[in-house]
Design a protein around this motif. Structure first.
Motif, PDB file in Angstrom:
ATOM      1  N   CYS A  91       0.820  -1.227   0.000  1.00 53.23           N
ATOM      2  CA  CYS A  91       0.000   0.000   0.000  1.00 53.23           C
ATOM      3  C   CYS A  91       0.848   1.269   0.000  1.00 53.23           C
ATOM      4  CB  CYS A  91      -0.963  -0.015   1.180  1.00 53.23           C
ATOM      5  SG  CYS A  91      -0.188   0.361   2.777  1.00 53.23           S
ATOM      6  N   GLY A  92       2.048   1.188   0.590  1.00 56.33           N
ATOM      7  CA  GLY A  92       2.917   2.360   0.622  1.00 56.33           C
ATOM      8  C   GLY A  92       2.597   3.354   1.719  1.00 56.33           C
ATOM      9  N   THR A  93       1.502   3.120   2.453  1.00 56.21           N
ATOM     10  CA  THR A  93       1.112   4.116   3.460  1.00 56.21           C
ATOM     11  C   THR A  93       0.959   3.547   4.871  1.00 56.21           C
ATOM     12  OG1 THR A  93      -1.210   3.764   2.897  1.00 56.21           O
ATOM     13  CG2 THR A  93      -0.101   5.580   1.787  1.00 56.21           C
ATOM     14  N   CYS A  94       0.923   2.231   5.029  1.00 59.50           N
ATOM     15  CA  CYS A  94       0.763   1.682   6.386  1.00 59.50           C
ATOM     16  C   CYS A  94       2.088   1.833   7.154  1.00 59.50           C
ATOM     17  CB  CYS A  94       0.320   0.220   6.336  1.00 59.50           C
ATOM     18  SG  CYS A  94       1.601  -0.950   5.833  1.00 59.50           S
ATOM     19  N   CYS A  97       4.953  -0.249   5.657  1.00 58.89           N
ATOM     20  CA  CYS A  97       5.500   0.278   4.398  1.00 58.89           C
ATOM     21  C   CYS A  97       6.362   1.511   4.682  1.00 58.89           C
ATOM     22  CB  CYS A  97       4.365   0.642   3.440  1.00 58.89           C
ATOM     23  SG  CYS A  97       3.664  -0.785   2.585  1.00 58.89           S
ATOM     24  N   CYS A 105       3.384  -5.450   4.846  1.00 60.79           N
ATOM     25  CA  CYS A 105       2.305  -4.495   4.564  1.00 60.79           C
ATOM     26  C   CYS A 105       0.944  -5.000   5.061  1.00 60.79           C
ATOM     27  CB  CYS A 105       2.237  -4.254   3.051  1.00 60.79           C
ATOM     28  SG  CYS A 105       0.864  -3.199   2.560  1.00 60.79           S
ATOM     29  N   ASP A 106       0.145  -4.058   5.583  1.00 58.35           N
ATOM     30  CA  ASP A 106      -1.202  -4.404   6.070  1.00 58.35           C
ATOM     31  C   ASP A 106      -2.194  -4.638   4.932  1.00 58.35           C
ATOM     32  OD1 ASP A 106      -0.644  -4.357   8.789  1.00 58.35           O
ATOM     33  OD2 ASP A 106      -1.033  -2.192   8.963  1.00 58.35           O
TER      34      ASP A 106
HETATM   35 ZN   LIG Z   1       1.513  -1.156   3.458  1.00 52.40          ZN
END
Ligand SMILES: [Zn+2]
Ligand SMILES: [Zn+2]
Length: 332
Positions: A91-94, A97, A105-106
Motif C-alpha cells: 500500500c505504501g502508506t501503512c 511500508c 504491509c497491512d
Molecule cells: Zn503497506
C-alpha cells in the motif's frame, strides 16, 4: 490468453482460454516466457493459506516480456524482460511500508494468491513491483530465482554471519541458497528426508560439506539453521543442532504444527524466527548478487497445461531443484 485456473480448493487446475487481460493505470502486461512452481502454490491449491482469491491463476515466479503498458508507466518499455515476484503490491502508506518493511504491509496483494499469477500465457502486474531482468539466455532457469532464490536470500540474511549453516529440506530454495552461502564463504550442511540418498548427493554436488537425514546429527554444531520444508517437528530438531546464541529461521509460508519441546532447547539465547514475503530491495539485492555469483538453477520443465503434474511431483518430493512451466506460445 490461456491459463491454468484454480476454481475450488483441492480441485485440479483447469486449462482454459480467457479474455486477454488489460493492464490498468500503473500496470504492465507480459507474455509469460516461463513460470516457476513454488511450494507456496501447493499451499494455495491445498487450502493451507487463508482466503485466496477464487478463481485464481497461481504462479509467482514469472519471467516474461512486456507486451502492453497501462497509463502512467514510463520507466519500462515494450519488449523488456521482467520478473514478477510474490509481492504483487504494497500500500505504501501503512506503518510497515513507511518503515521500509513492505513485506509486512497491512494491505498487500500477492501474485498467484490474491491477484492472478503466471500459470498462463499472459499476466498483468503492478509495474512498480516488477524487476527488470537480464535480456539474454533462456527464461526457464531464471524463474526459480524469483521466489525460491529471493525468499531464500532473505532467509539467508536472517542467518546473520553464521559460518556453519544447516539447510533443512533441500528443494528449490535450498539448492540456490547453498550456492549463495558457499560464495559467501559459509560451510553448508544439508538435511534431507531421512534416507533420501539422491537429494543428499544433489546437495553435495552443489557444495554442501555434509548431507544427511533430518534425523541425523551434523558433524559440528550449527551457527544457524534455515528450514524450508513445511514440517513443524524440524523446529525442535534444528534447535537441538544449533550452538548457544544460534538462530533457527523458518522460511516457509506454512508449516505443520510445531510439537512441544523442552525449554532447554531454546535456552542460552537460541532464537526461532520466521521470514515473511520480500521487499523490492531484497529483489534488487539478490538479483544483483545472482548476476555476479553465477548461481545455477537445476530445473525440470513442464508444458503449462501439465501444471497439475508439476504440482503432484513437488508434493511427492520427486523433483530435484525446481519445476518450471513453459507456455505454449513460447514453445512453438
Ligand atoms: Zn503497506
Ligand atoms: Zn514462492
Amino acid at each position: 490468453m490461456f491459463a491454468m485456473v484454480l476454481h475450488e480448493i483441492g480441485s485440479p487446475l483447469a486449462y482454459e482460454e480467457l479474455p486477454d487481460p488489460t493492464p490498468g493505470p500503473g500496470e504492465l502486461r507480459v507474455r509469460v516466457e516461463a513460470c516457476g512452481v513454488c511450494r507456496t502454490d501447493l499451499h494455495v491449491v491445498d487450502g493451507e493459506l487463508p482466503n485466496p482469491m477464487l478463481p485464481i491463476v497461481p504462479g509467482h515466479e514469472i519471467v516474461g516480456r512486456i507486451d502492453a503498458l497501462g497509463a502512467g508507466v514510463e520507466a519500462l518499455s515494450i519488449g523488456l524482460r521482467v520478473g514478477i515476484p510474490w509481492l504483487g503490491h504494497a500500500c505504501g502508506t501503512c506503518a510497515y511500508c513507511e518503515d521500509g518493511r513492505e513485506n509486512l504491509c497491512d494491505r498487500p496483494l500477492f501474485t498467484g494468491y490474491t491477484r492472478n499469477g503466471g500459470y498462463a500465457t499472459h499476466a498483468v502486474a503492478d509495474a512498480r513491483f516488477a524487476f527488470p531482468l537480464d535480456d539474454e539466455g533462456p527464461a526457464a532457469p531464471i524463474a526459480p530465482l524469483l521466489c525460491a532464490g529471493l525468499i531464500g536470500w532473505r532467509s539467508l540474511g536472517f542467518a546473520g554471519d553464521a559460518k556453519i549453516l544447516g539447510l533443512y529440506g533441500f528443494g528449490a530454495a535450498a539448492h540456490i541458497v547453498a550456492q549463495a552461502a558457499r560464495k559467501q564463504g559459509r560451510t553448508v550442511f544439508a538435511f534431507t528426508r531421512p534416507g533420501d540418498a539422491e537429494a543428499q548427493a544433489f546437495a553435495l554436488r552443489l557444495g554442501a560439506a555434509w548431507a544427511g537425514g533430518s534425523d541425523e546429527k551434523p558433524p559440528e554444531p550449527l551457527d544457524a539453521a534455515i528450514i524450508y520444508a513445511p514440517i513443524g517437528p524440524l523446529v525442535p530438531a534444528a534447535l537441538a543442532n544449533i550452538r548457544k546464541g544460534g538462530v533457527v529461521v523458518c522460511a516457509g509460508i506454512h508449516m505443520s504444527d510445531i510439537p512441544s519441546f523442552p525449554y532447554s532447547l531454546l535456552w542460552e539465547e537460541r532464537r526461532i524466527v520466521s521470514v515473511a514475503n520480500l521487499t523490492r530491495q531484497d529483489g534488487l539485492d539478490f538479483l544483483g548478487f545472482a548476476a555476479h555469483a553465477g548461481l545455477e538453477t537445476s530445473i525440470t520443465t513442464y508444458p503449462l497445461e501439465r501444471a497439475n503434474e508439476a504440482l503432484a511431483d513437488l508434493r511427492a518430493g520427486r523433483l530435484q531443484g525446481a519445476a518450471v512451466l513453459i507456455p505454449p506460445d513460447v514453445r512453438s
